[in-house]
Design a protein around this motif. Sequence first.
Motif, PDB file in Angstrom:
ATOM      1  N   ASP A 143     -43.254 -70.137  11.173  1.00  0.00           N
ATOM      2  CA  ASP A 143     -43.957 -68.421  11.100  1.00  0.00           C
ATOM      3  C   ASP A 143     -44.419 -68.956   9.130  1.00  0.00           C
ATOM      4  OD1 ASP A 143     -44.424 -66.119  11.136  1.00  0.00           O
ATOM      5  OD2 ASP A 143     -42.863 -65.523  10.882  1.00  0.00           O
ATOM      6  N   PRO A 144     -45.799 -68.499   8.874  1.00  0.00           N
ATOM      7  CA  PRO A 144     -46.093 -68.824   7.906  1.00  0.00           C
ATOM      8  C   PRO A 144     -44.912 -67.824   7.257  1.00  0.00           C
ATOM      9  CG  PRO A 144     -48.081 -68.361   9.154  1.00  0.00           C
ATOM     10  CD  PRO A 144     -46.615 -67.734   9.644  1.00  0.00           C
ATOM     11  N   ASP A 145     -44.393 -65.971   7.517  1.00  0.00           N
ATOM     12  CA  ASP A 145     -43.776 -65.735   6.579  1.00  0.00           C
ATOM     13  C   ASP A 145     -43.161 -66.435   6.504  1.00  0.00           C
ATOM     14  OD1 ASP A 145     -45.324 -63.461   7.004  1.00  0.00           O
ATOM     15  OD2 ASP A 145     -44.500 -62.804   8.868  1.00  0.00           O
ATOM     16  N   LEU A 146     -42.259 -67.271   6.788  1.00  0.00           N
ATOM     17  CA  LEU A 146     -40.345 -67.847   6.052  1.00  0.00           C
ATOM     18  C   LEU A 146     -40.984 -68.780   5.274  1.00  0.00           C
ATOM     19  CD1 LEU A 146     -38.770 -68.196   9.982  1.00  0.00           C
ATOM     20  CD2 LEU A 146     -38.467 -66.744   8.093  1.00  0.00           C
ATOM     21  N   LYS A 147     -42.588 -69.401   5.560  1.00  0.00           N
ATOM     22  CA  LYS A 147     -42.381 -70.834   4.598  1.00  0.00           C
ATOM     23  C   LYS A 147     -42.990 -69.658   3.268  1.00  0.00           C
ATOM     24  CE  LYS A 147     -45.381 -73.890   5.849  1.00  0.00           C
ATOM     25  NZ  LYS A 147     -46.441 -75.684   6.475  1.00  0.00           N
ATOM     26  N   ARG A 148     -43.659 -68.512   2.950  1.00  0.00           N
ATOM     27  CA  ARG A 148     -43.861 -68.129   1.997  1.00  0.00           C
ATOM     28  C   ARG A 148     -42.583 -67.532   1.245  1.00  0.00           C
ATOM     29  NH1 ARG A 148     -46.257 -63.646   3.867  1.00  0.00           N
ATOM     30  NH2 ARG A 148     -44.148 -61.867   3.962  1.00  0.00           N
ATOM     31  N   ASP A 149     -41.908 -67.210   2.136  1.00  0.00           N
ATOM     32  CA  ASP A 149     -40.228 -66.188   1.337  1.00  0.00           C
ATOM     33  C   ASP A 149     -39.486 -67.712   1.003  1.00  0.00           C
ATOM     34  OD1 ASP A 149     -40.865 -64.074   2.742  1.00  0.00           O
ATOM     35  OD2 ASP A 149     -39.416 -64.335   4.265  1.00  0.00           O
ATOM     36  N   TYR A 205     -41.242 -70.758  -0.291  1.00  0.00           N
ATOM     37  CA  TYR A 205     -41.843 -70.193  -1.652  1.00  0.00           C
ATOM     38  C   TYR A 205     -41.411 -69.646  -3.067  1.00  0.00           C
ATOM     39  CZ  TYR A 205     -45.712 -71.113  -4.912  1.00  0.00           C
ATOM     40  OH  TYR A 205     -46.291 -71.875  -5.944  1.00  0.00           O
ATOM     41  N   VAL A 206     -41.144 -68.775  -2.280  1.00  0.00           N
ATOM     42  CA  VAL A 206     -40.949 -67.491  -3.749  1.00  0.00           C
ATOM     43  C   VAL A 206     -39.526 -67.791  -3.951  1.00  0.00           C
ATOM     44  CG1 VAL A 206     -40.249 -65.170  -3.863  1.00  0.00           C
ATOM     45  CG2 VAL A 206     -41.969 -66.034  -3.102  1.00  0.00           C
ATOM     46  N   ARG A 207     -38.476 -67.259  -2.939  1.00  0.00           N
ATOM     47  CA  ARG A 207     -37.329 -68.004  -3.167  1.00  0.00           C
ATOM     48  C   ARG A 207     -36.770 -70.021  -4.675  1.00  0.00           C
ATOM     49  NH1 ARG A 207     -35.269 -68.641   1.704  1.00  0.00           N
ATOM     50  NH2 ARG A 207     -35.089 -66.472   1.865  1.00  0.00           N
ATOM     51  N   GLU A 208     -37.923 -70.560  -3.723  1.00  0.00           N
ATOM     52  CA  GLU A 208     -37.712 -71.866  -4.374  1.00  0.00           C
ATOM     53  C   GLU A 208     -38.029 -71.418  -6.312  1.00  0.00           C
ATOM     54  OE1 GLU A 208     -41.169 -74.872  -5.105  1.00  0.00           O
ATOM     55  OE2 GLU A 208     -39.687 -75.225  -3.062  1.00  0.00           O
ATOM     56  N   HIS A 209     -38.892 -70.286  -6.596  1.00  0.00           N
ATOM     57  CA  HIS A 209     -39.365 -70.300  -7.994  1.00  0.00           C
ATOM     58  C   HIS A 209     -38.420 -69.348  -8.624  1.00  0.00           C
ATOM     59  CE1 HIS A 209     -43.052 -72.462  -8.005  1.00  0.00           C
ATOM     60  NE2 HIS A 209     -43.039 -71.996  -6.616  1.00  0.00           N
ATOM     61  N   PHE A 210     -37.622 -68.730  -8.228  1.00  0.00           N
ATOM     62  CA  PHE A 210     -36.093 -67.744  -8.234  1.00  0.00           C
ATOM     63  C   PHE A 210     -35.063 -68.943  -9.130  1.00  0.00           C
ATOM     64  CE2 PHE A 210     -37.178 -64.406  -5.390  1.00  0.00           C
ATOM     65  CZ  PHE A 210     -37.625 -63.517  -6.520  1.00  0.00           C
TER      66      PHE A 210
END
Length: 60
Positions: free
Chosen positions: A40-46, A48-53
């Motif tokens: 799911d692209p939404d999971l991939k985006r999440d 990616y966002v979590r990776e930068h925290f």
Amino acid sequence: MSATAIVMLIVAISIVWGGLATSIVFLRRRPEKTDMPYEDPDLKRDDYVREHFPHPTRDT
């Protein structure tokens, strides 16, 4: 070297090299999958966002 030591050496070598040969044959017959299931692209985006925290740390 005694006969027992030589026999144990041969057994150990055959186990190690036999395992290597078996794993090579297995991987040649059944290579790893290259086509992965749909993600799911939404999971991939999440992810990616979590990776930068910053990594959470305990303040104890």
